[in-house]
Structure formats: C-alpha cells, structure tokens
Design a protein around this motif. Structure first.
Motif, PDB file in Angstrom:
ATOM      1  N   MET A   9       0.705  -1.239   0.222  1.00 10.35           N
ATOM      2  CA  MET A   9      -0.176  -0.282  -0.052  1.00 10.35           C
ATOM      3  C   MET A   9       0.715   1.199  -0.015  1.00 10.35           C
ATOM      4  N   VAL A  10       1.848   1.251   0.665  1.00 11.96           N
ATOM      5  CA  VAL A  10       2.897   2.327   0.678  1.00 11.96           C
ATOM      6  C   VAL A  10       3.544   2.661  -0.493  1.00 11.96           C
ATOM      7  N   ILE A  23       2.007   9.285  -0.426  1.00  7.88           N
ATOM      8  CA  ILE A  23       3.470   8.941   0.388  1.00  7.88           C
ATOM      9  C   ILE A  23       4.698   9.383   0.052  1.00  7.88           C
ATOM     10  N   VAL A  24       5.198  10.338   0.240  1.00  3.73           N
ATOM     11  CA  VAL A  24       6.745  10.809  -0.123  1.00  3.73           C
ATOM     12  C   VAL A  24       7.908  10.227   0.493  1.00  3.73           C
ATOM     13  N   ASP A  25       7.653   9.830   1.767  1.00  2.00           N
ATOM     14  CA  ASP A  25       8.800   8.991   2.475  1.00  2.00           C
ATOM     15  C   ASP A  25       8.050   8.073   3.504  1.00  2.00           C
ATOM     16  N   ALA A  26       8.726   6.824   3.889  1.00  5.85           N
ATOM     17  CA  ALA A  26       8.296   6.036   4.768  1.00  5.85           C
ATOM     18  C   ALA A  26       9.311   5.399   5.519  1.00  5.85           C
ATOM     19  N   TYR A  27       9.108   5.343   6.800  1.00  5.16           N
ATOM     20  CA  TYR A  27      10.151   4.670   7.634  1.00  5.16           C
ATOM     21  C   TYR A  27       9.619   3.916   8.767  1.00  5.16           C
ATOM     22  N   LYS A  28      10.243   2.658   8.898  1.00  2.00           N
ATOM     23  CA  LYS A  28       9.936   1.742   9.863  1.00  2.00           C
ATOM     24  C   LYS A  28      10.755   2.342  11.231  1.00  2.00           C
ATOM     25  N   THR A  29      10.184   2.447  12.370  1.00  2.00           N
ATOM     26  CA  THR A  29      10.556   3.090  13.402  1.00  2.00           C
ATOM     27  C   THR A  29      10.554   2.354  14.705  1.00  2.00           C
ATOM     28  N   THR A  30      11.428   2.779  15.653  1.00  2.64           N
ATOM     29  CA  THR A  30      11.032   2.274  16.901  1.00  2.64           C
ATOM     30  C   THR A  30       9.994   3.076  17.830  1.00  2.64           C
ATOM     31  N   GLY A  31       9.709   2.761  18.909  1.00  6.03           N
ATOM     32  CA  GLY A  31       8.919   3.504  19.710  1.00  6.03           C
ATOM     33  C   GLY A  31       7.279   3.013  19.822  1.00  6.03           C
ATOM     34  N   ASP A  32       6.436   4.199  19.874  1.00  7.80           N
ATOM     35  CA  ASP A  32       5.012   3.964  19.815  1.00  7.80           C
ATOM     36  C   ASP A  32       4.337   3.511  18.569  1.00  7.80           C
ATOM     37  N   ALA A  33       4.987   4.290  17.430  1.00  7.86           N
ATOM     38  CA  ALA A  33       4.462   3.817  16.199  1.00  7.86           C
ATOM     39  C   ALA A  33       5.391   2.944  15.488  1.00  7.86           C
ATOM     40  N   ASP A  34       5.014   2.262  14.535  1.00  7.97           N
ATOM     41  CA  ASP A  34       5.624   1.035  13.660  1.00  7.97           C
ATOM     42  C   ASP A  34       6.276   1.866  12.515  1.00  7.97           C
ATOM     43  N   TYR A  35       5.682   2.909  11.876  1.00 10.09           N
ATOM     44  CA  TYR A  35       6.054   3.475  10.967  1.00 10.09           C
ATOM     45  C   TYR A  35       5.650   5.023  10.975  1.00 10.09           C
ATOM     46  N   LEU A  36       6.508   5.688  10.424  1.00 14.66           N
ATOM     47  CA  LEU A  36       6.432   7.183  10.028  1.00 14.66           C
ATOM     48  C   LEU A  36       6.257   7.486   8.695  1.00 14.66           C
ATOM     49  N   LEU A  37       5.250   7.978   8.061  1.00 18.02           N
ATOM     50  CA  LEU A  37       5.023   8.505   6.831  1.00 18.02           C
ATOM     51  C   LEU A  37       4.881  10.044   6.620  1.00 18.02           C
ATOM     52  N   LYS A  38       5.825  10.537   5.720  1.00 18.22           N
ATOM     53  CA  LYS A  38       5.672  11.854   5.307  1.00 18.22           C
ATOM     54  C   LYS A  38       4.913  11.920   4.001  1.00 18.22           C
ATOM     55  N   ALA A  51      -8.614  18.277   2.966  1.00 18.70           N
ATOM     56  CA  ALA A  51      -9.442  17.230   2.455  1.00 18.70           C
ATOM     57  C   ALA A  51      -8.849  16.244   1.607  1.00 18.70           C
ATOM     58  N   GLY A  52      -7.729  16.509   1.156  1.00 12.46           N
ATOM     59  CA  GLY A  52      -6.586  15.337   0.741  1.00 12.46           C
ATOM     60  C   GLY A  52      -6.128  14.611   1.835  1.00 12.46           C
ATOM     61  N   LEU A  53      -5.700  15.382   2.902  1.00 14.56           N
ATOM     62  CA  LEU A  53      -5.119  14.714   4.075  1.00 14.56           C
ATOM     63  C   LEU A  53      -6.196  13.776   4.888  1.00 14.56           C
ATOM     64  N   SER A  54      -7.398  14.089   4.846  1.00  9.69           N
ATOM     65  CA  SER A  54      -8.544  13.428   5.514  1.00  9.69           C
ATOM     66  C   SER A  54      -8.764  12.263   4.618  1.00  9.69           C
ATOM     67  N   ALA A  55      -8.741  12.285   3.372  1.00 13.71           N
ATOM     68  CA  ALA A  55      -9.187  11.045   2.462  1.00 13.71           C
ATOM     69  C   ALA A  55      -7.905  10.145   2.544  1.00 13.71           C
ATOM     70  N   LEU A  56      -6.727  10.702   2.757  1.00  8.05           N
ATOM     71  CA  LEU A  56      -5.578   9.680   2.716  1.00  8.05           C
ATOM     72  C   LEU A  56      -5.583   8.895   4.101  1.00  8.05           C
ATOM     73  N   ILE A  57      -6.005   9.489   5.197  1.00 10.89           N
ATOM     74  CA  ILE A  57      -6.168   9.062   6.558  1.00 10.89           C
ATOM     75  C   ILE A  57      -7.210   7.999   6.635  1.00 10.89           C
ATOM     76  N   SER A  58      -8.451   8.133   5.902  1.00 10.10           N
ATOM     77  CA  SER A  58      -9.401   7.243   5.827  1.00 10.10           C
ATOM     78  C   SER A  58      -9.073   6.169   5.218  1.00 10.10           C
ATOM     79  N   GLN A  59      -8.172   6.402   4.003  1.00  9.46           N
ATOM     80  CA  GLN A  59      -7.873   5.138   3.323  1.00  9.46           C
ATOM     81  C   GLN A  59      -6.991   4.411   4.058  1.00  9.46           C
ATOM     82  N   LEU A  60      -6.178   4.914   4.849  1.00  6.72           N
ATOM     83  CA  LEU A  60      -5.252   4.186   5.670  1.00  6.72           C
ATOM     84  C   LEU A  60      -6.097   3.306   6.775  1.00  6.72           C
TER      85      LEU A  60
END
Length: 163
Positions: A88-89, A95-110, A117-126
């Motif tokens: 999906m990524v 999604i410009v950049d994607a990183y697998k991370t440590t900590g609370d999140a598994d991934y950080l997406l830029k 509205a575009g951001l909201s649609a992307l979040i809904s899709q995720l």
C-alpha cells in the motif's frame, strides 16, 4: 561494501549539494582530473552509493503544498500484514517518505497532499481501507525549516550555500 577514500567522499558531498556538476567542475573542486572524476563517479554509481539524479521540486509547484507526518501502528506484525502495508505504501503516490521506526509507532510516513480534504481522504484510506492498520496519529507541517539537509528561507525557497 565499497571502500571510499577522501576524494570519493568529497565527490559525493559535492554531488549531493549539486547533482548537475560536470566532471570538469568536479575536477576543479576536488583536485583530480576530469577523467578521474568521471571514473570515480561511475564507480560510485555502480556501487549504488549514488542512487540517482533528480530535480527537487517545490511541493507548491505540483499542487501538493500541504505536508503531513503520520505515525502508523499495525494490528500485528505477521508477514501478510506487513507485506500488505508495504504494498500500500509503495502504491500510494501521496506518501513521499516512509520509515520503519522504534517507539510507539511502527512507521512514520511523510505525505504531500493538496489540502486538508486530501489529507483526510488519505487518513481514511489508511484506517478504513487497510486491514493491517490499527492506529494513526497525524501532524500537519506548519513550516519547513530544514529539508534534505538544506535550510529553507521563510518563503519556502531553498537557501543555497549559505546565501
């Protein structure tokens, strides 16, 4: 891994700042002949130390002026869920950049989108559209201070060589 010397390191540093430098210009800056710089550049490319050359466009120039950072947590880390998320990524152009991370999140997406509205649609899709995602946390970038190692001017133009 290919071993690099001080000349290679200087070539890499100069090309990172300006990928349009000719071999003659590199030669003048590094202190080697143009043919030696050419050979070294080719070797660095073949060793995958130079991954490519491209123009860095302003997000506004392509209608993607809103930058967001999205922390993603997966439901679980089975191979099926991880591979599905990675696919999906890869397919999602926002999604410009994607990183697998440590900590609370598994991934950080830029992400780069046109507007809220575009951001909201992307979040809904995720969240709704992908079975492996359990939680997202989103931040909207208000100002870009430094990007790709370069300081940004207040009007979002890149500051070149300390200018």
């Amino acid at each position: 891994m290919t071993s690099i010397d001080d000349f290679d390191l200087k070539i890499l540093t100069l090309l990172q700042k300006n990928g349009r430098l000719t071999n003659q210009e590199l030669s003048d800056l590094v202190g080697l002949s143009a043919s030696q710089c050419s050979r070294r550049r080719i070797n660095l490319e073949q060793a995958n130390l130079i991954l490519g050359y491209h123009a860095r466009l302003s997000p506004d120039a392509v209608g993607l002026g809103m930058i967001g950072l999205i922390e993603v947590r997966l439901i679980n880390h089975t191979a099926e869920y991880v591979e599905s998320f990675h696919r999906m990524v890869a397919e999602q152009t926002s999604i410009v950049d994607a990183y697998k991370t440590t900590g609370d999140a598994d991934y950080l997406l830029k992400v780069a989108v046109s507007d809220l509205a575009g951001l909201s649609a992307l979040i809904s899709q995720l969240v709704a559209g992908h079975q492996s995602v359990s939680h997202v946390k989103t931040s909207v970038v208000l100002n870009r201070l430094k990007e790709n190692g370069l300081m940004m001017l207040p009007d979002s133009k890149v500051r070149q060589n300390g200018a």
